[in-house]
Design a protein around this motif. Structure first.
Motif, PDB file in Angstrom:
ATOM      1  N   UNK A 247       0.877  -1.044  -0.036  1.00  9.71           N
ATOM      2  CA  UNK A 247       0.035  -0.103   0.054  1.00  9.71           C
ATOM      3  C   UNK A 247       0.811   1.290   0.102  1.00  9.71           C
ATOM      4  N   UNK A 248       1.934   1.067  -0.640  1.00  5.49           N
ATOM      5  CA  UNK A 248       3.057   2.348  -0.586  1.00  5.49           C
ATOM      6  C   UNK A 248       2.523   3.422  -1.829  1.00  5.49           C
ATOM      7  N   UNK A 249       2.125   4.486  -1.008  1.00  7.23           N
ATOM      8  CA  UNK A 249       1.526   5.603  -1.881  1.00  7.23           C
ATOM      9  C   UNK A 249       2.324   6.158  -2.957  1.00  7.23           C
ATOM     10  N   UNK A 250       3.493   5.516  -3.101  1.00  6.06           N
ATOM     11  CA  UNK A 250       4.485   5.938  -3.931  1.00  6.06           C
ATOM     12  C   UNK A 250       4.768   5.048  -5.283  1.00  6.06           C
ATOM     13  N   UNK A 251       3.792   3.955  -5.163  1.00  8.02           N
ATOM     14  CA  UNK A 251       4.071   2.937  -5.993  1.00  8.02           C
ATOM     15  C   UNK A 251       3.639   3.255  -7.269  1.00  8.02           C
ATOM     16  N   UNK A 252       3.990   2.735  -8.498  1.00 12.82           N
ATOM     17  CA  UNK A 252       4.064   2.925  -9.712  1.00 12.82           C
ATOM     18  C   UNK A 252       2.454   2.364 -10.218  1.00 12.82           C
ATOM     19  N   UNK A 253       1.827   3.214 -10.944  1.00 14.57           N
ATOM     20  CA  UNK A 253       0.456   2.958 -11.118  1.00 14.57           C
ATOM     21  C   UNK A 253       0.064   2.443 -12.438  1.00 14.57           C
ATOM     22  N   UNK A 254       0.956   3.006 -13.396  1.00 15.60           N
ATOM     23  CA  UNK A 254       0.633   2.809 -14.987  1.00 15.60           C
ATOM     24  C   UNK A 254       2.214   2.714 -15.570  1.00 15.60           C
ATOM     25  N   UNK A 255       2.226   2.243 -16.782  1.00 16.83           N
ATOM     26  CA  UNK A 255       3.191   2.233 -17.406  1.00 16.83           C
ATOM     27  C   UNK A 255       3.592   3.809 -17.662  1.00 16.83           C
ATOM     28  N   UNK A 256       4.853   3.911 -17.652  1.00 16.39           N
ATOM     29  CA  UNK A 256       5.540   5.561 -18.017  1.00 16.39           C
ATOM     30  C   UNK A 256       6.353   5.495 -19.030  1.00 16.39           C
ATOM     31  N   UNK A 257       6.605   6.669 -19.730  1.00 15.47           N
ATOM     32  CA  UNK A 257       7.621   6.734 -20.667  1.00 15.47           C
ATOM     33  C   UNK A 257       8.450   8.211 -20.348  1.00 15.47           C
ATOM     34  N   UNK A 258       9.592   8.183 -20.251  1.00 11.13           N
ATOM     35  CA  UNK A 258      10.574   9.215 -20.049  1.00 11.13           C
ATOM     36  C   UNK A 258      10.278  10.456 -21.227  1.00 11.13           C
TER      37      UNK A 258
ATOM     38  N   UNK B 270      19.664   5.189   2.436  1.00  7.45           N
ATOM     39  CA  UNK B 270      20.724   5.937   1.613  1.00  7.45           C
ATOM     40  C   UNK B 270      19.949   6.023  -0.040  1.00  7.45           C
ATOM     41  N   UNK B 271      18.846   5.942   0.135  1.00 11.38           N
ATOM     42  CA  UNK B 271      17.974   6.070  -1.273  1.00 11.38           C
ATOM     43  C   UNK B 271      17.611   7.579  -1.293  1.00 11.38           C
ATOM     44  N   UNK B 272      17.753   7.765  -2.909  1.00  6.61           N
ATOM     45  CA  UNK B 272      17.569   9.144  -3.192  1.00  6.61           C
ATOM     46  C   UNK B 272      16.408   9.111  -4.240  1.00  6.61           C
ATOM     47  N   UNK B 273      15.905   7.902  -4.447  1.00  6.58           N
ATOM     48  CA  UNK B 273      14.684   7.658  -5.191  1.00  6.58           C
ATOM     49  C   UNK B 273      14.020   6.769  -4.325  1.00  6.58           C
ATOM     50  N   UNK B 274      12.847   5.976  -4.987  1.00  2.65           N
ATOM     51  CA  UNK B 274      12.235   4.851  -4.338  1.00  2.65           C
ATOM     52  C   UNK B 274      11.117   5.370  -3.511  1.00  2.65           C
ATOM     53  N   UNK B 275      11.130   6.508  -3.200  1.00  2.00           N
ATOM     54  CA  UNK B 275       9.911   7.094  -2.352  1.00  2.00           C
ATOM     55  C   UNK B 275      10.024   8.188  -1.477  1.00  2.00           C
ATOM     56  N   UNK B 276       9.058   8.895  -1.103  1.00  2.00           N
ATOM     57  CA  UNK B 276       9.222  10.106  -0.213  1.00  2.00           C
ATOM     58  C   UNK B 276       9.676   9.903   1.164  1.00  2.00           C
ATOM     59  N   UNK B 277       9.241   8.764   1.609  1.00  2.00           N
ATOM     60  CA  UNK B 277       9.956   8.421   2.930  1.00  2.00           C
ATOM     61  C   UNK B 277      11.211   7.952   2.853  1.00  2.00           C
ATOM     62  N   UNK B 278      11.757   7.158   1.771  1.00  2.00           N
ATOM     63  CA  UNK B 278      13.042   6.530   1.603  1.00  2.00           C
ATOM     64  C   UNK B 278      13.993   7.559   1.258  1.00  2.00           C
TER      65      UNK B 278
ATOM     66  N   UNK C 237       4.050  11.437 -12.636  1.00  2.00           N
ATOM     67  CA  UNK C 237       2.563  11.453 -13.212  1.00  2.00           C
ATOM     68  C   UNK C 237       1.746   9.995 -13.240  1.00  2.00           C
ATOM     69  N   UNK C 238       2.765   8.879 -13.426  1.00  2.00           N
ATOM     70  CA  UNK C 238       2.028   7.664 -13.178  1.00  2.00           C
ATOM     71  C   UNK C 238       2.030   7.109 -12.187  1.00  2.00           C
ATOM     72  N   UNK C 239       2.411   7.534 -10.984  1.00  2.00           N
ATOM     73  CA  UNK C 239       2.424   7.005  -9.657  1.00  2.00           C
ATOM     74  C   UNK C 239       1.055   7.302  -8.910  1.00  2.00           C
ATOM     75  N   UNK C 240       0.917   6.366  -7.907  1.00  2.00           N
ATOM     76  CA  UNK C 240      -0.194   6.727  -7.026  1.00  2.00           C
ATOM     77  C   UNK C 240       0.156   7.874  -6.264  1.00  2.00           C
TER      78      UNK C 240
END
Lengths: 847, 233, 340
Positions: A101-112, A798-806, B123-126
């Motif tokens: 239930x991580x609020x920072x999870x990827x929800x849909x495919x994404x393109x750079x 030492x995460x700088x990505x992964x989520x806003x808590x990490x 944009x594609x995250x929860x």
């Protein structure tokens, strides 16, 4: 959909919303409440359902049951049907709920959309559909096929289940690439090497702690990490009633707190201690005679510094004891080792005495730390050889192999290779395995293993070639591999990077395409294996809740989708392979969706466990439905002593002088037109001649000179870190202090107060740690439980990505510092393992 | 009937599984643990000692928090449990000051507020809000409707809260979540009034003692044996 | 009535204080926590503001009732001002408390679900009674009905005021698990603080030098508090187990200064004594909480330190401003009524 789901999912909210009912309940609780219970409007504890699945949070791979109430996963426990651990569990399992239930999870495919790649530079991902994403992948693959450069497609595997062989191995093969690269060399290949070249087992061990009398652990913290944490947590307190425990580790671990003795060894010197113990055991005449044998006349001739006539000793189930003594052991006295280990000779002698007294009910454990060192192979062999000397192999209270299990094989893709694919497969693998300096001797075969971390170097040097398309699956090598920054640079060089992930990680940040992964415990099919308590179990992962977001079965579903698209472009082999080989074994029906491929693949691989017609051994399970219901199959209990005299070594015996190693090294040498000394030199070992075939002392290679980098770095595992993936959980952050010396919501380096005083560092200070590889910033924690001269720090923060808590500032600033940014990309070359440990010189400054 | 608990310190491996099981069961916020721990690190290198003592409300027979509460919000309930009625809680914190064990927590902020955030990392995250909507749940996806039958799943700001021995589970004939979750089976719950109960037997056999026994609070969580092995070297 | 009610500067300062403190009170009540409180240090300056003002009110009440009962005409002559001061201080105290307790509506449960074993309940109840009694007295004064039940009302006020001060101390003194609070000395401290507040504040309201009738008892009380602190200091310096030394010698020293100038410069004396009392009360309330108990240690460390933040100071300013503005309004009303 959401509104409806909401209605279903929160009956209570609806109930509370209707004020009159709530009020009525307040004044006449009993009547109303019982009426509501009947109507299903009150939640009776335990009225939900426990559903079987598997935890993939660490290499314990425990079978689990997830508690489902109201369509949500609310709780987790060990699977009651498991004979390995039963309902017992470990704290990490709960963090899976926060991953799910991580609020920072990827929800849909994404393109750079931002072509510029770099830390702190927003990739500006935009959501796209699965169709668009898969089309893009198919186009890239077709492009490579047209150019006959399919070898430039590289798939990277991180945490995986047995089903991943479809996505990573077989799909990659059909496409025509030899580059199915697993993470295994970041995991523990050097450990497997230790038991392979002594007892012919390329695998992990289980420890019979119920009947043991003495546990000597080289760095293993079984209550926190390594294999079967759940089982060892469940039995440890009882073991203490009967057995003594000594733990060798520069850092005072959670297990040290529950041990009789902490042996704070100098990093990198585990080999020296194990050799001195072996020496002392022999001098004291403490070897286990029914296994090892004895002098023909019964008189002990193992006298310090004196050679022994090999004909005077008759071995039973072992091989080469006297050669080992003569060539190596005779001089490795406790006094010799004391100077290297920083441990009193007296303590070493005392532990040797304890081991002798308890043999064969003893067990020598060895951790990543004691063997995944640049020169760690012979330490691994030496530590394991102690188990041989003490006769604890396959004994009650000793060290057992995992029972083999009759799992079915993933259907082969060989039939489906076309000419382009065959040509592609002939290229050298991107990880350089099998080169002179990378023997990667998995199961003794030159180039048989993987050299995961070499891939980044290969990309950076375009040697053997530059990949054009990298697909990462549930991996985060820019975070988890030593010299992680190399990966960040390497990924920038690759034209197209796709990443299947639950969170935007440090790897995703450099990706062009992100595909949302289902959570690997709750939302997809999978298969895992583990052993403990004399049993080996196979358990499945299954979707236990409705998946969140727009996810597709990753290990089997994604290749299906790509195969469909490739077929549309005229390349039908992958689709044919999946469609023909992954039919439902019960109905013979071919799969028609990603979910079905995954389910059928699970059924195929596990058929010997659930199909009574294919029953071989272990639990009797009546059919697929029952298997899914239970979620786990158990082997029969492991049989003691069956392998004595039948080990899978060159001599069928436990080898102190490893003929198996000799064969492997000679083959590898021959391939490269050199001799074994040439291999030793190329792989960074000091040994020459026959020493290469037995445990011997290798001076650890120190990274960084003593003057510039006066301290030694000790990387270790946190009790709550799920291989680096749980850091975005507040439950993780707020309870980190269960690790001795750690602090809540902080990334701490633990310093001994003696060193801290010298450095002018106080508790809580911000510090910078610098090695030859780089620098990280973190927080100082003063802790008496670290050997002075060393600094211990857990992996996982030492995460700088992964989520806003990490991360402290997502995409920009790390919370603390990642150990892998200061660890050099070193290897234990014989196994291909990355060497996270040994003597990593650092300096610490207050900032 | 007097509910009590025994914690076998030798069996306890300090994993904090109890802490997380409690969080999952009782929907406490990130900063509040009903089931928590005292960690003591002592000694000097290399003779280091690290001890983990699992703590929670002791459900004292002479509960100082109950005596101090001006509104009977903190009260003694069935089976000698010390329970809290958040509707009556005026947030005076007298219970917190009076509890000798530091196991009562205060909701300084509105609980689970971070789940209202509606921005994501891409944009594609929860976002927190969309995740909550997709997952369901009251306040957060970890809310448990079963414990909510006994205590509000989302607490009010300005009220205290503490362990209630999972009274909803006891009533249903189950053990508290922390007891079921303990991998080492270090925790046992039962009737202290019944000399034949496992808890009574263990207390007798190992001379179990509650924390700060000298205060005479009649604490009902008993500890037996030692976390640290005897150091038989 | 006297200069303190008509000085426009005081009024402006009080009004500004009301706005400044009110901002933080509203923030704390309705928006987010802004104090430096945590799960181990739950009672800080806002609660101490309540203690300070409530004890000051108690002190004024006691002096006033005592004067009435002993027929001290010098003091009795200023009874309306004293009454209004006691009432206003108490209102200020409750205003500060309300911001500290989350919701003022919570007080409702004190009546609906009382726990008579709780010192807080008794404290709340006694102060509520005190508020009512003072209100009745004021009402009587307004209606000039201060005749028939005057004596018994005064006795009641005195008893309730002394009891309230003692019970306030017992809120801390009955805490068994914290050495720093536990004991009868807590009640003695609060009573002495109340009395010293009274003897220091009353002369200001008398608009004159300290009357001979009050001089001796005032000096004795200030001296008694100073003595108690010195004794405490010596005891704590000896290293009592589980207790922190919260008394500094400058506390009794300042009280002695106040004592010395009590007769000649009562205003300065009060200016020295009142902040000293506030700090004594604050130190006492804080020290009992600085040793963190149980698992909260893993969150907050074993020992804490305390320094109020601007929001907490805001509540102090708020409470004092409310008290002063009440005093101003009530005096005006009273003057108006008496004149008309």
């Amino acid at each position: 959909m959401n509104a409806k789901a909401n209605f279903n999912l929160s009956r209570r909210q609806v109930l509370i919303g209707s004020g009159s009912l709530a009020l009525a309940a307040l004044f006449a609780p009993n009547a109303i409440v019982s009426a509501m219970a009947k109507a299903g409007l009150v939640y009776v504890p335990n009225s939900g359902k426990w559903v079987g699945t598997t935890c993939n949070g660490c290499t314990s791979f425990c079978a689990k049951q997830v508690y489902i109430q109201d369509g949500r996963a609310l709780n987790i426990r060990g699977n009651e049907f498991s004979k390995v651990h039963g309902k017992a569990s470990c704290p990490r399992q709960y963090l899976a709920l926060q991953e799910l239930y991580d609020p920072d999870r990827v929800r849909t495919p994404m393109l750079r959309t931002n072509p510029e790649k770099g830390r702190g530079i927003d990739p500006e991902f935009k959501p796209i559909s699965w169709k668009e994403a898969i089309s893009l992948i198919a186009d890239k693959i077709m492009e490579l096929r047209e150019k006959e450069e399919t070898h430039r497609y590289v798939s990277l595997r991180g945490r995986y289940s047995y089903l991943s062989d479809l996505l990573i191995k077989n799909f990659t093969t059909v496409v025509g690439s030899p580059n199915a690269i697993s993470h295994s060399a970041l995991c523990a290949e050097a450990d497997k090497l230790g038991s392979y070249f002594t007892e012919g087992n390329w695998g992990y061990r289980q420890y019979d702690i119920k009947d043991t009398r003495y546990i000597l652990s080289f760095g293993v913290d079984p209550l926190s990490a390594n294999r079967q944490v759940s089982y060892y947590c469940s039995e440890w307190g009882n073991t203490l009633d009967k057995a003594q425990v000594a733990i060798v580790d520069p850092r005072f671990s959670a297990s040290c707190a529950k041990a009789d003795e902490w042996v704070p060894i100098m990093p990198g010197q585990d080999g020296a201690m194990s050799l001195a113990l072996a020496h002392q055991i022999l001098v004291n005449g403490g070897w286990y005679r029914p296994f090892v044998g004895d002098f023909i006349d019964g008189n002990n001739r193992f006298i310090e510094g004196q050679e022994v006539d090999p004909t005077s000793f008759e071995e039973i189930h072992t091989h080469g004891l006297v050669q080992w003594w003569n060539l190596a052991l005779k001089d490795y006295t406790p006094d010799w080792a004391a100077a290297k280990c920083g441990i009193d000779a007296e303590q070493i002698r005392r532990i040797a005495g304890k081991l002798i007294d308890a043999a064969p009910r003893v067990q020598i454990w060895r951790s990543r730390g004691s063997q995944m060192q640049h020169r760690g192979a012979y330490a691994a062999i030496g530590m394991h050889a102690l188990n041989g000397l003490l006769g604890s192999i396959d004994q009650e209270g000793g060290v057992l192999k995992w029972a083999s299990v009759p799992m079915a094989k993933m259907p082969s893709a060989k039939k489906y290779l076309d000419e382009i694919a065959k040509k592609g497969l002939k290229h050298e693998k991107i990880d350089r395995r099998g080169r002179l300096e990378f023997p990667a001797l998995k199961k003794g075969k030159s180039g048989g293993g993987v050299v995961t971390n070499a891939v980044a170097t290969s990309i950076l040097e375009a040697d053997p070639y530059l990949p054009a398309f990298v697909l990462g699956y549930h991996n985060n090598f820019s975070f988890s591999a030593p010299g992680g920054l190399r990966w960040e640079k390497a990924l920038k060089k690759v034209e197209f990077v796709a990443h299947i992930t639950t969170n935007i990680s440090e790897f995703s940040w450099y990706s062009d395409l992100i595909l949302p992964a289902p959570h690997y415990m709750f939302e997809r099919w999978g298969i895992q294996k583990t052993a403990g308590n004399r049993y080996t179990q196979v358990s499945i992962t299954q979707p236990v809740i409705k998946p969140l977001g727009d996810v597709v079965e990753d290990e089997c579903g994604v290749p299906w989708l790509i195969a469909e698209e490739l077929a549309k472009r005229g390349f039908e082999n992958p689709l044919n392979y999946i469609r023909s080989e992954f039919k439902d074994p019960e109905t013979g029906k071919a799969p028609t969706s990603p979910q079905e491929v995954a389910k059928y693949a699970t059924k195929i691989l596990t058929q010997p466990f659930w199909d009574p017609a294919k029953y071989k051994e272990g639990d009797h399970i009546g059919g697929w439905e029952e298997f899914v219901e239970k979620g786990v199959w158990n082997s029969k209990p492991y049989a003691f002593r069956k392998r004595w005299g039948h080990m899978k070594t060159a001599t069928k015996k436990f080898e102190f002088y490893s003929e198996t190693m000799k064969v492997a090294l000679e083959k590898h040498a021959k391939k490269h037109h050199t001799d074994t000394d040439g291999v030793m030199e190329a792989t960074g070992y000091a040994a020459r001649g026959e020493l290469a075939f037995m445990a011997h002392y290798e001076e650890p290679l120190r990274y960084g000179d003593l003057e510039t980098y006066p301290l030694l770095f000790v990387d270790h595992k946190s009790r709550l870190s799920r291989e680096g993936r749980s850091a975005n959980s507040m439950w993780f952050q707020q309870n980190l202090d269960i690790d001795p010396g750690a602090r809540k919501h902080a990334d701490v380096a633990k310093l001994n107060p003696i060193d801290a005083k010298q450095l002018g560092v106080s508790e809580g200070d911000s510090i910078r740690i610098t090695s030859t590889q780089g620098s990280i910033d973190c927080q100082a924690a003063l802790f008496e439980g670290v050997r002075p001269g060393t600094v211990a720090k857990a992996f996982g923060q030492g995460h700088w990505a992964y989520g806003r808590v990490a991360a402290r500032d997502f995409g920009k600033e790390a919370l603390g510092g990642n150990n892998n940014e200061i660890l050099p990309p070193a290897y234990e070359h014989l196994s291909g393992s990355s060497a996270f440990y040994g003597q990593i010189g650092i300096r610490v400054e207050k900032i | 009937m007097r509910y009590g608990m025994v914690i076998d310190q030798q069996k306890c491996v300090g994993c904090s599984g109890c802490v997380f099981a409690c969080k999952a069961e009782n929907h406490t916020t990130d900063d509040i643990n009903w089931c928590d721990k005292i960690i003591t690190t002592s000694g000097q290198y290399p003779d280091v000692k690290f001890e983990y003592v699992s703590t929670m409300c002791n459900h004292c027979d002479n509960a100082p928090c109950v005596g101090a509460c001006p509104t009977q919000a903190m009260h003694k309930g069935e089976g000698g449990l010390t329970l809290h009625d958040p509707d009556k809680c005026i947030g005076c914190k007298a219970c917190m000051v009076n509890c000798p064990y530091g196991v009562i927590s205060f909701n300084w902020e509105k609980p689970h507020e971070r789940w209202l955030v509606d921005t994501g990392v891409a944009a594609g995250s929860f976002t927190s809000a969309t995740m909550l909507m997709a997952a369901g749940g009251e306040g957060s996806p970890h809310s448990n409707p079963e414990s909510a039958e006994a205590y509000p799943s989302v607490r009010s700001r300005g009220t205290v809260e503490k362990c209630n021995f999972c009274v909803h589970r006891l009533k249903a004939g189950l053990s508290p979540a922390c007891v079921d979750a303990c991998p080492s089976r270090a925790r046992v719950v039962g009737d202290l009034d019944d000399p034949a109960s496992e808890v009574s037997q263990l207390i007798r056999k190992y001379e179990g003692k509650p924390l700060r026994a000298e205060l005479g609070t009649g604490a009902k969580v008993f500890y037996i044996r030692s976390y640290t092995p005897e150091r038989r070297t | 009535m006297n200069t303190y009610t008509s000085n426009p500067l005081f009024l402006v300062i009080a009004a500004a204080g009301l706005l400044f403190g009110g901002y933080f009170a509203i923030e704390e009540l309705f928006i987010r926590p802004s104090f430096v409180t945590n799960d181990a240090l739950v009672w800080t300056l806002p609660l101490v503001t309540y203690v300070f003002l409530a004890l000051a009110s108690t002190g004024v009440s006691i002096v006033m009732a005592h004067a009435e009962l002993t027929g001290n005409e010098e003091v009795n002559a200023h009874k309306p001002a004293l009454l209004v001061a006691a009432l206003s201080l108490l209102i200020g105290a409750f205003a500060a408390l309300a911001s500290e307790m989350g919701s003022p509506l919570n007080m409702f449960w004190l009546l609906l679900s009382p726990n008579i074993s709780s010192p807080i309940w008794w404290m709340g109840t006694l102060y509520a009674i005190e508020l009512v009694l003072l209100g009745v007295k004021l009402f009587g004064l307004l209606g000039d009905k201060d005749k028939g039940y005057g004596q018994s009302l005064t006795i009641m006020t005195l008893v309730v005021a002394i009891a309230a001060a003692l019970v306030l101390g017992s809120v801390f003194g009955t805490v068994g698990g914290r050495e720093g609070f536990s004991g009868l000395d807590a009640s003695l401290l609060t009573l002495l603080c109340a009395l010293v507040s009274g003897v220091c504040l009353v002369p200001l309201l008398l608009n004159d030098k300290v009357q001979s009738s009050m001089l001796q008892s005032g000096r004795i009380l200030i001296g008694a508090l100073a003595l108690m602190l010195v004794v405490q200091y010596i005891y704590l310096v000896g290293g009592a187990p589980g207790e922190l030394n919260w008394v500094s010698l400058w506390m009794p020293a300042l009280l002695i200064c106040a004592l010395l100038i009590y007769q000649s410069y009562p205003a300065f004396s009060a200016l020295v004594a009142m902040p000293t009392l506030l700090i004594i009360e604050l130190s006492f309330v804080i020290q009992g909480q600085l040793i963190v108990l149980g698992p909260k240690q893993t969150w907050l460390g074993v020992f804490q330190s305390y320094m109020p933040n601007v929001a907490e100071v805001g509540i102090l300013v708020f409470g004092c401003s409310v008290a002063y503005l009440c005093f101003f309004v009530l005096c005006r009303t009273l003057n108006h009524r008496i004149e008309s």
